[in-house]
Design a protein around this motif. Structure first.
Motif, PDB file in Angstrom:
ATOM      1  N   GLN A 188       0.826  -1.206   0.000  1.00 54.24           N
ATOM      2  CA  GLN A 188       0.000   0.000   0.000  1.00 54.24           C
ATOM      3  C   GLN A 188       0.861   1.256   0.000  1.00 54.24           C
ATOM      4  O   GLN A 188       0.498   2.269  -0.613  1.00 54.24           O
ATOM      5  N   VAL A 191       2.044   2.002  -3.490  1.00 50.70           N
ATOM      6  CA  VAL A 191       0.947   2.556  -4.291  1.00 50.70           C
ATOM      7  C   VAL A 191       0.692   4.009  -3.898  1.00 50.70           C
ATOM      8  O   VAL A 191       0.431   4.864  -4.749  1.00 50.70           O
ATOM      9  N   ARG A 192       0.769   4.312  -2.600  1.00 50.17           N
ATOM     10  CA  ARG A 192       0.541   5.679  -2.132  1.00 50.17           C
ATOM     11  C   ARG A 192       1.572   6.642  -2.714  1.00 50.17           C
ATOM     12  O   ARG A 192       1.234   7.726  -3.200  1.00 50.17           O
ATOM     13  N   ASP A 194       3.395   6.188  -5.406  1.00 53.88           N
ATOM     14  CA  ASP A 194       3.188   6.278  -6.851  1.00 53.88           C
ATOM     15  C   ASP A 194       2.048   7.241  -7.173  1.00 53.88           C
ATOM     16  O   ASP A 194       2.158   8.066  -8.097  1.00 53.88           O
ATOM     17  N   SER A 195       0.959   7.156  -6.420  1.00 47.07           N
ATOM     18  CA  SER A 195      -0.184   8.038  -6.666  1.00 47.07           C
ATOM     19  C   SER A 195       0.199   9.496  -6.471  1.00 47.07           C
ATOM     20  O   SER A 195      -0.184  10.366  -7.254  1.00 47.07           O
ATOM     21  N   LEU A 196       0.984   9.779  -5.438  1.00 50.37           N
ATOM     22  CA  LEU A 196       1.407  11.146  -5.193  1.00 50.37           C
ATOM     23  C   LEU A 196       2.306  11.665  -6.319  1.00 50.37           C
ATOM     24  O   LEU A 196       2.143  12.785  -6.802  1.00 50.37           O
ATOM     25  N   ARG A 198       2.434  10.591  -9.410  1.00 50.23           N
ATOM     26  CA  ARG A 198       1.674  10.742 -10.658  1.00 50.23           C
ATOM     27  C   ARG A 198       0.898  12.051 -10.687  1.00 50.23           C
ATOM     28  O   ARG A 198       0.563  12.535 -11.762  1.00 50.23           O
ATOM     29  N   ASN A 199       0.589  12.597  -9.526  1.00 52.72           N
ATOM     30  CA  ASN A 199      -0.096  13.885  -9.485  1.00 52.72           C
ATOM     31  C   ASN A 199       0.871  15.056  -9.360  1.00 52.72           C
ATOM     32  O   ASN A 199       0.446  16.194  -9.151  1.00 52.72           O
ATOM     33  N   SER A 206       6.170   4.171 -11.662  1.00 53.17           N
ATOM     34  CA  SER A 206       5.293   3.046 -11.328  1.00 53.17           C
ATOM     35  C   SER A 206       5.706   2.486  -9.978  1.00 53.17           C
ATOM     36  O   SER A 206       6.872   2.634  -9.547  1.00 53.17           O
ATOM     37  N   THR A 296      -0.965  15.588 -14.305  1.00 52.45           N
ATOM     38  CA  THR A 296      -1.461  14.934 -13.089  1.00 52.45           C
ATOM     39  C   THR A 296      -2.417  13.822 -13.494  1.00 52.45           C
ATOM     40  O   THR A 296      -3.196  13.966 -14.441  1.00 52.45           O
ATOM     41  N   ARG A 297      -2.325  12.718 -12.767  1.00 53.99           N
ATOM     42  CA  ARG A 297      -3.260  11.613 -13.025  1.00 53.99           C
ATOM     43  C   ARG A 297      -4.694  12.042 -12.711  1.00 53.99           C
ATOM     44  O   ARG A 297      -5.649  11.594 -13.354  1.00 53.99           O
ATOM     45  N   GLN A 298      -4.857  12.918 -11.732  1.00 50.30           N
ATOM     46  CA  GLN A 298      -6.193  13.375 -11.355  1.00 50.30           C
ATOM     47  C   GLN A 298      -6.889  14.054 -12.525  1.00 50.30           C
ATOM     48  O   GLN A 298      -8.052  13.783 -12.831  1.00 50.30           O
TER      49      GLN A 298
END
Length: 769
Positions: A188, A191-192, A194-196, A198-199, A206, A296-298
């Motif tokens: 997790q 993933v956290r 990576d998400s940050l 990507r934005n 990845s 940003t992925r968002q």
């Protein structure tokens, strides 16, 4: 036929009937985690997690009965064709055998799960018990104190911006010193991060580029965790990107090649090929990509989901390529595949309304998904139906001395036309900012007409016009505002119907020609889209009418309204009221398919000023397939009022100003797409003002519980995912119109579908709530 089927299934209740000799039915299992020295208090969670690893699972059972296995046993045949084989194969479940369970393999999987949760030293064993060809297995896992995290280090020693970005997130880490080692939390955490990233522009990053190293040699059941980026990570993944050119292919088909010959430049976007399908100014309200902005992925997800929600398009896809001239920039390509623009559909159906009218109907609908080159959805629907109903609360012939008009069954003809235009944006005289939400905001315009002819009673012409908005700021909340809600109802009644109304002044006022001019506001909360044990749904509605019009007439000097001389517009009275309604539901998910659902519906409407009663179409009712199912539709109340024979065999429905309804239903699987349910319903309606023609109907707070109609029953549902056919059998438990000490009638249940205290069969489409 159903009784024969049930009898056959019950004949297969010998669960081991088809179990081979030398084998046993895998009837159940238990998982225990023994950890006297474990201070983490996770035994219960670990037992649940380990139990989920058991494969195969035993046959589904409810209260000790295995319906799928029972069907399989009852229709078992060695033939590979025929009706029995088809039923056995489609609805039955073959016995799960002990020989299919590899206890050693399952124990190994459990041991690995425990290791991943910090129990590096664990043992797992199993014990099998066989009685009468039924086997149960008990797995026992012995654990000690789990290894805990001593410290966490991020090995970010160079000056690349990506390392600085990761370091800034450390305070929000999923890993904290002192907590048990947990491989799942490490995943997790990757993933956290990576998400940050990507934005923050890191398009090519990845989670796989992050590596955790764990040192278990520090002693005292502790571990040190180190996080680093792979040394082999490509340089393009370690740098942020900004967006350069944005290409929008507004009429894309699979196989098309990108051509800039017909490109239209609009506000910095490259619109391909032209505006012949959807105009760019309308489409760009849902595009959240801007030139020179950070990727940003968002924004990517917002754009794709907004485009996918437009009626004009079937598919939306967004891709990126590195700019050939500037290595730190991305070119964005938005591919939009149009949906079928126009469609015409005719549908024949059997109408079954909540007021017990039933009969054939035909609906013809036309749709244009891009009416004015802005992805507007225009719908025109024309419906015609013929319906009949037997008596308001009873069936058969009217009793001696009671007049029954016309045919044995009341008949009704209905013709309606409804046109609506849904605009995928907010159209307002005010300059409102664009909503940053993945859900498409809508402006709705509606215009309709309905003609209803209840033979030998009345003809009703109803006209309506609406203008409103619908928007979802997030996945949980939906708001619906209809500031303009206009309705005009005109009634032409027969002499017989007039005589009935004259004897009932309150009801007569509900059927006057009148305008409903007001607004409706709704707010809905739901988390049912999430896979959670506890799910909630709540819808609250505020309905207002006549206030603004009454205020205008007061300001212009009109005399105060009276019951004999109400204020009017175009020669007809207008309604003035406020109505508040709330529908709350709670879903408790038990296992994979079982569910306990509770529902509480409360509502109150108050007429005032220019009205002494709510319009008939706005009043509340109780009873029917989505309400208290042991009572016929709209037949309960108000209060303790008992419908006289003179009304029971006319068309009258029982309505009121206040509603209270509660439902409790347990839903469970039976076999295949057959589902079952048992339920308890309660509810009633009341009047805010005393009505001499409906004695006992006035609301008294102290008598609410004693005046509830209560019913129970069970149901069968055929749930094939895209539609549900529901059959609910309701049995009355308490009727409110009897004397106080005689309202419980379950001991008087007659077991039939006619007469007092009989069953009510509800046939409907979809779940009741």
């Amino acid at each position: 036929m159903p009784l024969m089927f049930i009898a056959l299934v019950m004949s297969g209740c010998n669960m081991t009937k088809t179990v081979p000799e030398g084998d046993a039915l895998f009837a159940g299992y238990n998982v225990r985690v023994k950890g006297e020295k474990d201070s983490s208090n996770r035994q219960a969670d670990m037992e649940t997690e380990l139990a989920a690893t058991v494969r195969p699972e035993p046959n589904f059972s409810i209260l000790g009965w295995r319906p799928g296995l029972g069907i399989y046993n009852a229709f078992y045949t060695e033939k590979e064709s025929g009706v029995k084989h088809w039923i056995m194969d489609k609805f039955g479940d073959p016995p799960v055998l002990l020989s299919e369970v590899d206890t050693g393999a399952v124990s190994t999987v459990m041991s690995n799960r425990l290791h991943n949760r910090g129990y590096f030293n664990n043992t797992v064993g199993s014990e099998t018990t066989i009685e009468e060809k039924k086997a149960t297995i008990e797995w026992t896992a012995s654990v000690g104190e789990p290894y805990r995290i001593r410290k966490i280090e991020y090995t970010l020693n160079d000056s690349l911006p990506v390392h600085q970005a990761i370091a800034q997130t450390k305070t929000n880490s999923r890993l904290q010193p002192g907590e048990p080692y947990d491989l799942g939390r490490m995943t997790q955490e990757r993933v956290r991060i990576d998400s940050l990233l990507r934005n923050r522009g890191y398009y090519f990053f990845s989670p796989e580029l992050l590596i955790f190293s764990v040192d278990t040699t520090v002693g005292d059941r502790q571990v040190d965790v180190l996080l680093r980026i792979k040394r082999a990570a490509e340089s393009r993944a370690l740098r942020p990107y900004t967006i350069d050119d944005v290409f929008i292919m507004a009429n894309y088909s699979v196989g098309d090649s990108l051509s800039t010959n017909d490109t239209l430049s609009f506000r910095g976007y490259h619109y391909i090929p032209n505006e012949d399908y959807v105009k760019a100014r309308h489409l760009l309200k849902g595009v959240f990509l801007e030139q020179d902005s950070l990727y940003t992925r968002q924004n990517q997800l917002l754009t794709v989901r907004r485009m996918s929600g437009l009626p004009a398009y079937k598919f939306a896809n967004l891709e990126y390529e590195r700019d050939t001239a500037q290595s730190d920039k991305l070119d964005a390509f938005l591919y939009l595949t149009p949906a079928l623009k126009k469609s015409l559909r005719a549908e024949a159906r059997m109408v079954n309304k909540s007021n017990n009218f039933a009969g054939p109907g035909v609906t013809v609908s036309f749709r244009n998904r891009n009416a004015f080159k802005g992805s507007e959805l225009f719908t025109l629907e024309v419906t015609g139906s013929f319906e009949s109903r037997t008596g308001g609360t009873g069936t058969g012939e009217a009793p001696e001395g009671v007049e029954q008009v016309g045919n044995d069954n009341l008949t009704s003809y209905e013709l309606s036309a409804q046109a609506s235009l849904s605009i995928p944006r907010i159209v307002s005289p005010f300059n409102l900012r664009n909503l940053r939400t993945e859900f498409v905001p809508q402006t709705r315009i509606g215009l309709g007409f309905n003609f209803l002819n209840r033979v030998e009673f009345f003809q009703m012409n109803s006209y309506n016009a609406t203008y409103g908005y619908n928007w979802r700021p997030n996945q949980f909340w939906t708001f619906d505002a209809t500031p303009i809600n206009l309705q005009y109802v005109r009634v032409n009644s027969s002499e017989y119907f007039d005589s009935l109304l004259q004897a009932r002044p309150f009801l007569q006022r509900s059927f006057e020609n009148q305008f409903i001019i007001g607004s409706i506001y709704q707010a809905t909360y739901s988390n049912q889209m999430l896979e959670r044990t506890h799910q909630f749904f709540d819808n609250i509605t505020l309905d207002l009418s006549g206030n603004s019009l009454n205020a205008v007439q007061s300001l212009t000097g009109s005399p105060p309204p009276t019951d004999e001389e109400p204020r009017s517009i175009a020669g007809s009275r207008f309604s003035q009221y406020v109505l508040l309604d709330n529908d709350f539901r709670y879903y408790l998910n038990i296992g994979a398919e079982s569910q306990l659902v509770t529902r509480l519906v409360t509502g109150a409407g108050y007429s005032y000023g220019n009205s002494t009663t709510l319009p008939y179409v706005k009043q509340f009712s109780i009873g029917g397939p989505n309400s208290v199912r042991a009572f016929r539709a709209r037949s309960v109340g108000p209060g303790t009022y008992e419908i006289p024979d003179t009304a029971a065999f006319a068309f009258f429905d029982q309505t009121g100003d206040i509603r209270l309804q509660a439902n409790l239903e347990y839903r469970f699987p039976i076999a295949g797409f057959f589902k079952g349910a048992v339920f308890v319903d309660a509810g009633n309606i009341w009047l805010l003002r005393e009505d001499p023609d409906r004695l006992g109907g006035k609301f008294e707070a102290n008598d609410i519980i004693n005046e509830l109609a209560v019913g129970t029953g069970f149901g069968l549902r055929v749930d094939v995912e895209f539609f549900v056919i529901r059959l609910d059998l309701g049995i009355p438990v308490r009727v409110p119109y009897r004397d106080s000490g005689e309202r419980f009638v379950l001991n008087e249940f007659n077991g039939s579908f006619s007469g007092e205290n009989s069953m009510v069969l509800n046939i409907a489409i979809g779940y009741p709530f």
